[in-house]
Design an enzyme around this catalytic site. Structure first.
Site, PDB file in Angstrom:
ATOM      1  N   GLY A  77       0.775  -1.235   0.000  1.00  0.00           N
ATOM      2  CA  GLY A  77       0.000   0.000   0.000  1.00  0.00           C
ATOM      3  C   GLY A  77       0.806   1.285   0.000  1.00  0.00           C
ATOM      4  N   GLN A  78       2.147   1.171  -0.033  1.00  0.00           N
ATOM      5  CA  GLN A  78       2.954   2.383  -0.071  1.00  0.00           C
ATOM      6  C   GLN A  78       2.621   3.175  -1.337  1.00  0.00           C
ATOM      7  OE1 GLN A  78       4.033  -0.681   0.423  1.00  0.00           O
ATOM      8  NE2 GLN A  78       5.479  -0.781   2.104  1.00  0.00           N
ATOM      9  N   ARG A  79       2.721   4.462  -1.255  1.00  0.00           N
ATOM     10  CA  ARG A  79       2.297   5.328  -2.359  1.00  0.00           C
ATOM     11  C   ARG A  79       2.947   4.952  -3.689  1.00  0.00           C
ATOM     12  NH1 ARG A  79       1.642  11.568  -1.101  1.00  0.00           N
ATOM     13  NH2 ARG A  79       0.582  10.525   0.583  1.00  0.00           N
ATOM     14  N   LEU A  81       3.876   2.099  -4.641  1.00  0.00           N
ATOM     15  CA  LEU A  81       3.429   0.780  -5.096  1.00  0.00           C
ATOM     16  C   LEU A  81       1.980   0.787  -5.581  1.00  0.00           C
ATOM     17  CD1 LEU A  81       4.943  -1.536  -2.314  1.00  0.00           C
ATOM     18  CD2 LEU A  81       5.805  -1.191  -4.625  1.00  0.00           C
TER      19      LEU A  81
END
Length: 198
Positions: A77-79, A81
């Site tokens: 969920g990292q920006r 990704l």
């Protein structure tokens, strides 16, 4: 004769296979949710929550529920990704969007991410299940409070099946009910997104 019997056996034992995305901002509890689903429906001990690291890429869980096999794809969920999510939209049969109910500061960012996802043409007609996670933590936002933030964009969901449910992936509260809702929607949506038979 063997070929005929073998083919008949394969036909009678084949399973409907579905692909479900688990997405949301980083630290929302997506991987913990996947581990809890596996422990509930497969009877296996999941990973120790203290040992779950941030997902870089993809975690996969295959779970047999009734006559179906559900393949859960837990995406990071990292920006940086989140752009990868789009590659999975055309193949998925449903989406589970996990919200961290203990992080009101990032709720607007979460809403914007959700809006970007639901307005993508590739997810048109796909059932959406939003889970207000971490309900076991004192002071967590209630489902009604989470819904209020997302109400502004709810109209963009259209006529598709969607629901917001409270869960605690860590303790397992609400997870089984959420997956039961999801499996029913997968079955109902076969015309729009037919399963794969294996």
């Amino acid at each position: 004769m063997y070929t005929l019997l073998s083919g008949l056996y394969h036909y009678l034992t084949q399973k409907e296979e579905y692909y479900v995305l688990i997405i949301g901002l980083d630290n929302a509890g997506k991987t913990t949710l996947l581990e809890r689903i596996k422990s509930i429906f497969m009877g296996v001990a999941g990973l120790d929550p203290d040992k779950i690291a941030p997902t870089v890429g993809l975690n996969i869980g295959k779970v047999d529920i009734k006559s179906s096999r559900i393949n859960f794809w837990d995406l990071g969920g990292q920006r940086d990704l989140q752009s990868i999510w789009e590659r999975y939209y055309t193949e998925c049969h449903a989406i589970v969007f996990v919200v961290d109910s203990t992080d009101p500061v990032r709720l607007e960012e979460c809403r914007d991410t959700f809006e970007k996802m639901i307005t993508n043409d590739a997810v048109e007609g796909v059932p959406i299940l939003m889970l207000a996670n971490k309900q076991d933590v004192p002071g967590a936002l209630r489902v009604e409070e989470v819904k209020e933030v997302f109400n502004k964009i709810a109209v963009k969901l259209g006529a598709r099946d969607s629901r917001v449910l409270p869960v605690s992936a860590l303790e397992g509260n609400g997870v089984e009910d959420a997956i039961d809702w999801l499996v029913l929607r997968l079955q109902r949506n076969k015309i729009n997104r037919p399963p794969i038979f294996r």
